[in-house]
Design an enzyme around this catalytic site. Structure first.
Site, PDB file in Angstrom:
ATOM      1  N   LYS A 159       6.775   7.908  18.378  1.00  0.00           N
ATOM      2  CA  LYS A 159       7.828   7.404  17.661  1.00  0.00           C
ATOM      3  C   LYS A 159       7.540   7.153  16.183  1.00  0.00           C
ATOM      4  O   LYS A 159       6.372   7.752  15.690  1.00  0.00           O
ATOM      5  CB  LYS A 159       7.924   5.780  18.280  1.00  0.00           C
ATOM      6  CG  LYS A 159       6.478   5.227  18.022  1.00  0.00           C
ATOM      7  CD  LYS A 159       6.610   3.874  18.808  1.00  0.00           C
ATOM      8  CE  LYS A 159       5.512   2.879  18.427  1.00  0.00           C
ATOM      9  NZ  LYS A 159       5.233   1.966  19.440  1.00  0.00           N
TER      10      LYS A 159
ATOM     11  N   TYR B  83      -0.456  -2.670 -15.024  1.00  0.00           N
ATOM     12  CA  TYR B  83       0.424  -3.613 -15.224  1.00  0.00           C
ATOM     13  C   TYR B  83      -0.352  -5.189 -14.824  1.00  0.00           C
ATOM     14  O   TYR B  83      -1.024  -5.236 -14.036  1.00  0.00           O
ATOM     15  CB  TYR B  83       1.495  -3.590 -14.146  1.00  0.00           C
ATOM     16  CG  TYR B  83       2.626  -2.523 -14.404  1.00  0.00           C
ATOM     17  CD1 TYR B  83       3.151  -2.574 -15.747  1.00  0.00           C
ATOM     18  CD2 TYR B  83       2.852  -1.287 -13.830  1.00  0.00           C
ATOM     19  CE1 TYR B  83       4.232  -1.756 -16.117  1.00  0.00           C
ATOM     20  CE2 TYR B  83       3.601  -0.372 -14.090  1.00  0.00           C
ATOM     21  CZ  TYR B  83       4.299  -0.621 -15.310  1.00  0.00           C
ATOM     22  OH  TYR B  83       5.244   0.612 -15.518  1.00  0.00           O
TER      23      TYR B  83
END
Ligand SMILES: *Cc1c(COP(=O)(O)O)cnc(C)c1O
Length: 361
Positions: free
Chosen positions: A35, A252
């Site tokens: 899956k 950042y």
């Protein structure tokens, strides 16, 4: 030159891991669970390594069609079954076995016109409380299905919530056994963790994460413990280096501050490639095959790594985000996932479409 990031899928490692599932459940047949595009590896690439499976389990009709297009004629099981009545036509046409987990799916089957009766896996909710009939409702669902001319063989299935953890499987297994002991049909109860940890050897085991080389119960056990090999490598290169002085910050939010002179490398890999943004400073990474750690926040296209243990590294040096590094070095995806507060499953499924992926040995 393209941006240097790429993902490799190791065909031989998939085959090795599948063989481990067989060895752990010698009396069972093995579903390779593919899956989510084979847990992010790509159905077609995964198929190369997993073709010795007895069947393939997945959820998406489009993925089932891709498997049939690869000329796979063996069993395919739809783990969530049908989503609407006309899905049954695809089941008939592609010869898909399907899970039946709710009354509506039985209604649809009862109204379905088919020449060929279907093989179904009747699912019990033995405690997970996601899909399935409760133990009390299971028998009447079985009786109803068994009376339908549209249904040929009924197998019995359940799924564990804690096969990887301290609660274990006994409470669910006894609920399942009590409600099914006098019903005929093949049984399928085990995911990877139940197969490896609990040695549950029923008719069909459902091997997902172990096939891809991640330990279902990390950090209690790692892939070395279970004899598994990483099936995916995510790698890139350094595209810059920086020399930090004490007090300099990185990235950042300036979440990292150098306390002494330190050389760092900038890697062409960020969260837009699927690397987890929540991975904080010191998430493990290999540079030229040497283990080091990330520094500062992961940004969209880049992340920074400490080059202190690899002073010879420079622009172009190979960086292994997880998987196999140069010189036989290994970085398990589970180590990275754990440092980022998640699990190997999520990282492998999240590799972004912009990362070129190819099969490798
Ligand atoms: C995904 C899935 C599996 C495979 O689980 P792993 O932990 O990856 O081995 C097995 N059974 C069902 C019903 C699933 O949805």
């Amino acid at each position: 030159m393209p941006r240097p990031i790429e993902a490799l899928v190791h065909t031989a490692a998939l085959a090795h891991n599948l063989a481990r599932a067989r060895a752990a459940a010698p009396d069972a047949r093995v579903w390779a669970v593919v899956k989510a595009n084979a847990y992010g590896h790509g159905i077609e690439r995964a198929f190369e390594g997993l073709r010795a499976a007895d069947g393939f389990a997945l959820l998406d009709f489009a993925e089932a069609e891709r498997l049939r297009a690869l000329d796979w004629r063996g069993p395919i099981l739809l783990l969530e079954g049908c989503f609407e009545p006309r899905d049954l036509e695809l089941c008939s046409r592609l010869q898909l076995w399907h899970v039946v987990h709710c009354e509506q799916q039985i209604d649809w089957l009862a109204a379905h016109k088919t020449q060929q009766p279907h093989r179904v896996f009747l699912k019990m909710n033995s405690g997970m409380n996601r899909l399935g009939f409760t133990p009390a409702a299971f028998r009447s669902a079985w009786v109803r299905l068994n009376a339908l001319p549209q249904v040929d063989e009924i197998s019995l299935m359940t799924h564990f919530s804690d096969a990887d953890g301290p609660r274990g499987v006994d409470h669910q297994l006894s609920a399942f056994a009590a409600a099914t002991h006098d019903l005929p049909g093949e049984r399928s109860v085990s995911n990877s963790a139940a197969t490896l940890r609990h040695g549950l050897n029923n008719d069909w085991v459902r091997a997902g994460i172990m096939a891809y080389g991640s330990a279902p119960d990390f950090p209690a056990h790692d892939i070395q413990h279970w004899g598994l090999q990483p099936a995916m490598t995510l790698r890139s290169r350094l595209i810059a280096t920086q020399q930090l002085q004490p007090g300099d910050t990185v990235g950042y939010g300036s979440s990292y501050t150098a306390r002494e002179p330190q050389r760092i490398g900038i890697v062409a890999c960020g969260y837009a490639d699927g690397y987890p943004r929540h991975a904080g400073t010191d998430t493990p990474v290999l540079v030229d095959g040497v283990r080091t750690g990330t520094v500062g926040r992961v940004s969209m296209d880049m992340l920074a790594v400490d080059l202190t243990p690899v002073p010879q590294a420079g622009v172009g040096s190979e960086v292994t985000l997880w998987g196999r590094g140069p010189g036989g070095a290994l970085l398990a995806i589970d180590d990275v996932a754990h440092a980022a507060g998640t699990i190997g499953y999520e990282l492998m499924c999240a590799v972004a479409p912009r990362v070129p992926m190819r099969s490798s040995d």
